[in-house]
Design a protein around this motif. Structure first.
Motif, PDB file in Angstrom:
ATOM      1  N   PHE A 301       0.826  -1.203   0.000  1.00 29.16           N
ATOM      2  CA  PHE A 301       0.000   0.000   0.000  1.00 29.16           C
ATOM      3  C   PHE A 301       0.868   1.264   0.000  1.00 29.16           C
ATOM      4  CE2 PHE A 301      -3.496  -2.783   1.058  1.00 29.16           C
ATOM      5  CZ  PHE A 301      -4.624  -2.112   0.618  1.00 29.16           C
ATOM      6  N   ILE A 302       1.953   1.251   0.782  1.00 30.83           N
ATOM      7  CA  ILE A 302       2.821   2.429   0.863  1.00 30.83           C
ATOM      8  C   ILE A 302       3.449   2.743  -0.489  1.00 30.83           C
ATOM      9  CG2 ILE A 302       4.898   3.399   1.915  1.00 30.83           C
ATOM     10  CD1 ILE A 302       4.275   1.517   4.349  1.00 30.83           C
ATOM     11  N   ILE A 303       4.008   1.730  -1.128  1.00 30.40           N
ATOM     12  CA  ILE A 303       4.659   1.937  -2.426  1.00 30.40           C
ATOM     13  C   ILE A 303       3.648   2.432  -3.454  1.00 30.40           C
ATOM     14  CG2 ILE A 303       5.845   0.770  -4.326  1.00 30.40           C
ATOM     15  CD1 ILE A 303       7.143  -1.058  -2.175  1.00 30.40           C
ATOM     16  N   ILE A 307       3.918   6.008  -5.573  1.00 31.77           N
ATOM     17  CA  ILE A 307       3.877   6.039  -7.042  1.00 31.77           C
ATOM     18  C   ILE A 307       2.678   6.847  -7.520  1.00 31.77           C
ATOM     19  CG2 ILE A 307       3.693   4.640  -9.123  1.00 31.77           C
ATOM     20  CD1 ILE A 307       6.397   4.457  -7.663  1.00 31.77           C
ATOM     21  N   GLY A 308       1.536   6.663  -6.883  1.00 30.00           N
ATOM     22  CA  GLY A 308       0.355   7.437  -7.266  1.00 30.00           C
ATOM     23  C   GLY A 308       0.552   8.927  -7.079  1.00 30.00           C
ATOM     24  N   VAL A 397      10.784  13.755  -7.104  1.00 31.44           N
ATOM     25  CA  VAL A 397      12.030  13.060  -6.744  1.00 31.44           C
ATOM     26  C   VAL A 397      11.922  12.440  -5.353  1.00 31.44           C
ATOM     27  CG1 VAL A 397      14.489  13.366  -6.254  1.00 31.44           C
ATOM     28  CG2 VAL A 397      13.459  14.495  -8.250  1.00 31.44           C
ATOM     29  N   PHE A 398      11.392  13.186  -4.401  1.00 35.00           N
ATOM     30  CA  PHE A 398      11.277  12.665  -3.039  1.00 35.00           C
ATOM     31  C   PHE A 398      10.282  11.506  -2.963  1.00 35.00           C
ATOM     32  CE2 PHE A 398      13.082  16.797  -1.425  1.00 35.00           C
ATOM     33  CZ  PHE A 398      14.194  16.216  -0.831  1.00 35.00           C
ATOM     34  N   LEU A 399       9.230  11.535  -3.751  1.00 32.75           N
ATOM     35  CA  LEU A 399       8.267  10.437  -3.740  1.00 32.75           C
ATOM     36  C   LEU A 399       8.912   9.144  -4.238  1.00 32.75           C
ATOM     37  CD1 LEU A 399       5.040  12.239  -5.034  1.00 32.75           C
ATOM     38  CD2 LEU A 399       5.530  11.492  -2.700  1.00 32.75           C
ATOM     39  N   ILE A 400       9.745   9.220  -5.242  1.00 34.40           N
ATOM     40  CA  ILE A 400      10.464   8.040  -5.733  1.00 34.40           C
ATOM     41  C   ILE A 400      11.400   7.506  -4.651  1.00 34.40           C
ATOM     42  CG2 ILE A 400      12.155   7.206  -7.408  1.00 34.40           C
ATOM     43  CD1 ILE A 400       9.373   7.638  -8.567  1.00 34.40           C
ATOM     44  N   ALA A 403       9.401   5.523  -2.083  1.00 32.67           N
ATOM     45  CA  ALA A 403       9.011   4.185  -2.529  1.00 32.67           C
ATOM     46  C   ALA A 403      10.173   3.203  -2.416  1.00 32.67           C
ATOM     47  CB  ALA A 403       8.503   4.247  -3.975  1.00 32.67           C
ATOM     48  N   VAL A 404      11.365   3.632  -2.802  1.00 31.92           N
ATOM     49  CA  VAL A 404      12.545   2.762  -2.729  1.00 31.92           C
ATOM     50  C   VAL A 404      12.886   2.438  -1.275  1.00 31.92           C
ATOM     51  CG1 VAL A 404      15.021   2.614  -3.207  1.00 31.92           C
ATOM     52  CG2 VAL A 404      13.466   3.568  -4.934  1.00 31.92           C
ATOM     53  N   ALA A 405      12.856   3.430  -0.398  1.00 31.66           N
ATOM     54  CA  ALA A 405      13.164   3.207   1.016  1.00 31.66           C
ATOM     55  C   ALA A 405      12.177   2.224   1.639  1.00 31.66           C
ATOM     56  CB  ALA A 405      13.128   4.533   1.779  1.00 31.66           C
ATOM     57  N   THR A 406      10.910   2.310   1.266  1.00 34.19           N
ATOM     58  CA  THR A 406       9.908   1.377   1.780  1.00 34.19           C
ATOM     59  C   THR A 406      10.250  -0.058   1.399  1.00 34.19           C
ATOM     60  OG1 THR A 406       8.170   3.052   1.641  1.00 34.19           O
ATOM     61  CG2 THR A 406       7.462   0.749   1.719  1.00 34.19           C
TER      62      THR A 406
END
Length: 439
Positions: A301-303, A307-308, A397-400, A403-406
């Protein structure tokens, strides 16, 4: 995987939902008071009164977040050791009065000081709220409980923006600050009347200190899970706080809306994320209750939410007002998929009960840093570029990164470890994802 389970709830089943609703309203009021400044900063008379540049507006927005971040960890410790009811009530009264006092200031320095006071006293809200939720709900309810709480911090700016704009247009920015501050004080009556006094006696205080010391600050700071939560909370917060700080000005200055209309569209954006947050938290709970792994479910759900949220970039480069407003509302709403699940995973599911307040405080430092950076950096980027496109590219950029950190850092084996028994009956260290003796 077996996850944290609460002890005996300190309130009955019915009353705990009532008090959760009070906590959500408390968060809502805190966000109205902290974000009311954004409507003022989009008001020509207010900007002229204090002779503000775009950089000045960024720093005024950021002032709240610096003291808010500084006091997060101390307030988390207070929540862990001294309970929720009275520390919350005292701080609540203080920030409401400071908000009202902003209506009487005549100097920029006084305005900044009031914002710093509001930031320091509002720092109690999130650590205390998560501490209360952890004591009263289990894993299969955490997502929905956190989603309800999160509705408060999303409906706060959703309601605050149009109400603040209406008060400014029909009265003045002075009246807006006084009204939002004084009306908020009404919340104290049901809080003091309904919430059990959990301020500990000497024996309980000693027990609380022993439990808190079983998860050292070093164990907290060395945990990749905690750092993952700091990164995801920063990336999530950067987008939401940008919207709280700059959305009214963006809609007025770049998209040509009136101040009143900007408040309406700000409402729809934050109402959208609030509703999606509650639904996504509930949906994840139902999947987990069916037997699925809580960590994997909440990570998915977080990722999806991060992305959304990246669709914000489509709004930045939209050629028409209608398209810009559509993506503006949709991107923030989709981020709601991450809201409750990120908070439940990074502050409850993977964290030993004894350290909920402290870990929440640490992660809230990152959240408040996001607010300060989003407010000030966006003001500077606007100043050098003359457009809101560049600030919104930074959000992408921060949203990407979030997602990676999650995907990488939220692993049960990397959770903070319990290094000492939390109670005499405990014989072995806890692995950070279960803690029955401390419940």
């Amino acid at each position: 995987m077996e996850t944290n389970k609460p002890g005996k709830p300190v309130h009955g089943a019915a009353s705990r939902w009532t008090i959760l609703g009070l906590l959500a309203i408390g968060v809502l009021i805190s966000f109205i008071d902290r974000t009311s400044i954004s409507s003022a900063l989009a008001d020509h008379n207010f900007v002229k009164e204090f002779a503000l540049s775009s950089v000045d507006r960024g720093w005024i927005n950021a002032a709240f977040f610096w003291s808010y971040g500084l006091f997060q960890i101390p307030m988390g410790v207070v929540a862990d050791r001294y309970g929720v009811k009275w520390p919350y009530a005292i701080c609540f009264a203080a920030w409401c009065l400071a908000t009202a006092a902003m209506g009487a200031v005549t100097a920029l320095s006084a305005l900044v000081i009031m914002r710093l006071i509001i930031g320091a006293t509002e720092a109690i809200v999130i650590p205390a709220s998560y501490r209360w939720i952890r004591n009263n709900f289990d894993e299969s309810q955490n997502g929905f409980a956190v989603g309800i709480l999160a509705m408060g911090n999303k409906f706060g700016p959703a309601i605050g923006a149009p109400v603040g704009a209406w008060l400014i247009v029909n009265y003045s920015w002075n009246i807006m600050f006084v009204a939002t501050g004084i009306v908020g004080l009404l919340w104290l009556a049901p809080w003091l009347g309904l919430v059990r006094n959990d301020f500990p006696n000497k024996e309980q205080l000693a027990t609380a200190k022993r439990k808190a010391s079983s998860v050292t600050f070093g164990a907290i700071l060395s945990s990749p899970v905690v750092w993952g939560g700091m990164i995801t909370n920063f990336c999530y917060g950067y987008f939401t706080f940008y919207c709280m700080s700059w959305m009214p000005a963006y809609l007025v200055e770049q998209r040509g809306l009136s101040l009143e209309k900007s408040g309406v569209y700000t409402f729809f954006s934050f109402a959208g994320i609030a509703i999606v947050a509650a639904i996504a938290g509930w949906a994840a709970d139902r999947v987990i209750a069916s037997g699925k792994d809580p960590v994997l479910v909440r990570k998915a759900f977080i990722i999806a939410g991060f992305i959304g949220g990246c669709t914000v970039l489509l709004g930045a480069y939209a050629q028409t007002l209608e398209a810009a407003l559509f993506w503006n509302v949709l991107s923030l709403s989709l981020l709601g998929l991450a809201t409750a699940n990120n908070l439940a995973l990074s502050r409850l599911t993977l964290i030993p009960k004894q350290a909920i307040g402290a870990v929440t405080g640490v992660q809230q430092v990152a959240t408040s840093l996001a607010g300060g950076v989003a407010a000030s950096l966006s003001g500077w980027l606007l100043h050098i570029s003359g457009s809101y496109d560049l600030p919104m590219l930074v959000i992408f950029v921060f949203l990407i990164i979030g997602a990676v950190a999650t995907a990488v850092l939220f692993r049960p084996e990397w959770a903070p470890k319990v290094t000492e028994p939390a109670a005499p009956a405990t014989k072995t260290p806890d692995n950070g994802t279960q803690n029955k003796s401390a419940a």
